[in-house]
Design an enzyme around this catalytic site. Structure first.
Site, short mmCIF file in Angstrom:
data_model
loop_
_atom_site.label_atom_id
_atom_site.label_comp_id
_atom_site.label_asym_id
_atom_site.label_seq_id
_atom_site.Cartn_x
_atom_site.Cartn_y
_atom_site.Cartn_z
N THR A 1 0.30 -1.25 0.38
CA THR A 1 -0.29 0.25 -0.07
C THR A 1 0.76 1.56 0.09
O THR A 1 2.03 0.96 0.91
CB THR A 1 -0.71 -0.33 1.79
OG1 THR A 1 -1.82 -0.62 1.08
CG2 THR A 1 -1.32 0.73 1.72
N GLY B 1 -5.85 -4.80 6.81
CA GLY B 1 -6.33 -3.90 6.93
C GLY B 1 -7.41 -4.13 8.53
O GLY B 1 -7.53 -3.24 9.14
N THR C 1 -0.04 0.66 7.14
CA THR C 1 -0.49 -0.15 5.76
C THR C 1 -0.32 -1.29 6.64
O THR C 1 0.23 -1.63 8.25
CB THR C 1 0.75 -0.16 5.62
OG1 THR C 1 1.08 -1.47 4.45
CG2 THR C 1 2.26 0.12 6.15
N GLY C 2 -0.59 -2.60 6.44
CA GLY C 2 -0.34 -4.21 6.74
C GLY C 2 -1.63 -4.75 6.54
O GLY C 2 -2.50 -4.25 5.82
N1 ASP Z 1 -3.73 -2.47 4.25
C1 ASP Z 1 -4.31 -2.70 3.63
C2 ASP Z 1 -5.03 -3.17 3.01
O1 ASP Z 1 -5.56 -4.34 4.42
C3 ASP Z 1 -3.52 -3.76 2.77
C4 ASP Z 1 -1.58 -3.07 2.41
O2 ASP Z 1 -1.71 -2.29 3.77
O3 ASP Z 1 -0.82 -2.97 2.09
O4 ASP Z 1 -6.10 -2.68 2.76
#
Ligand code: ASP
Length: 298
Positions: free
Chosen positions: A167, A220, A217-218
């Site tokens: 992300t 969600g 990010t991570g």
């Molecule tokens: N946070 C994003 C999601 O769960 C994914 C990511 O951080 O890459 O949609």
């Protein structure tokens, strides 16, 4: 003093080549955006532009290069917030726009805040944003990653590239002392159709006001449940305005209760941090004395 801090996703990046590539790309992007901020660009325009550049780069999971649902479809989420006015605009589950962050920015100037799916596409058309064929956003690399994921479908599946999310997000401070934050994502690889992540959820994946700007990010699901961006703001008081400490405590609590993640945060008084409980976080930063990324410092 103007500042720009961006991220390109959290996770466990196994490939040294990808580390170097993302470290260099984000380093160059903050370099370009810093120059514009220095010349008077607003924080809102800066975060929009930084995120747009990463959406257009196929290496990140946003815009071109977004990951796909288990059905092989694109469903992107984004949110942008102006800290000064607290205005915001975001999209959920869009597939027919090249840059979800540009559509979000148009929405920011509208009476509604969030649009999803076909309504968002209709809003785009009515506001001068061309619709595209979603297949144009799918790269061969992502097709391959989805195929691998589906073959060995399990929570323990480890992508050969590493467990990473990709992300993109940005926070900035402009020469008027205003903050802004923006985040954009394709979501998580192999997610179910209709699944919404943290990115467009205010206070979870993205947040900005007159004191603080943050982008997370991570996974969600972990980020939404811990409301990480807002949690950092609450913790600032307890941490006697020490941003690094406030962020660490928020991340440790979230890691204990839900799972690991990463977040970038900046405050009006000039503090910033790119912190994570995942093994890696792709990030880059520039102000008038420092220019660095997670792999590079010059
Ligand atoms: N946070 C994003 C999601 O769960 C994914 C990511 O951080 O890459 O949609």
């Amino acid at each position: 003093m103007v500042k720009i801090l961006i991220h390109g996703g959290a996770g466990d990046i196994r490939s040294e080549e990808r580390k170097q590539l993302t470290g260099n790309v984000t380093y160059d992007i903050v370099g370009e955006i810093y120059d514009q901020l220095y010349s008077g660009m607003s924080a809102l325009d800066a975060v929009q532009e930084a995120v747009r550049m990463m959406e257009d780069h196929p290496t990140f999971n946003a815009g071109l290069g977004s990951v796909m649902t288990e059905d092989g479809e694109i469903e992107m989420d984004a949110l942008i917030i102006d800290g000064k006015t607290r205005k915001m605009g975001g999209v959920i589950g869009v597939s027919k726009v090249k840059n979800p962050i540009l559509l979000s920015r148009k929405i920011l100037d509208h009476k509604h805040i969030l649009f999803f799916g076909e309504g968002a596409h209709q809003f785009a058309q009515q506001n001068g944003i061309d619709l595209i064929d979603p297949n144009k956003l799918i790269t061969d690399r992502i097709r391959q990653r989805l195929a691998n994921y589906l073959k060995s479908r399990s929570a323990d599946y480890v992508d050969p590239e590493g467990r990473k999310y990709g992300t993109v997000g940005a926070v900035a401070l402009d020469n008027q002392g205003n903050l802004a934050a923006a985040t954009s994502t394709g979501g998580t690889l192999g997610k179910m159709k209709g699944r919404v992540g943290d990115t467009p959820i205010i206070g979870a994946g993205t947040y900005a006001d007159q004191d603080i700007a943050a982008s997370a990010t991570g996974v969600g699901e972990y980020i939404m449940q811990s409301m990480i961006c807002l949690q950092v703001k609450y913790n600032l008081i307890r941490a006697r305005n020490n941003l690094y400490e406030a962020t660490q405590v928020a991340l440790d609590d979230a890691n204990r209760d839900f799972g690991p993640m990463g977040v970038i945060v900046m405050t009006t008084d000039g503090q910033w941090t790119a912190s994570h409980t995942t093994p890696d976080l792709i990030w880059a930063y520039k102000d008038d004395s420092e220019h660095k990324s997670f792999t590079r410092e010059e």
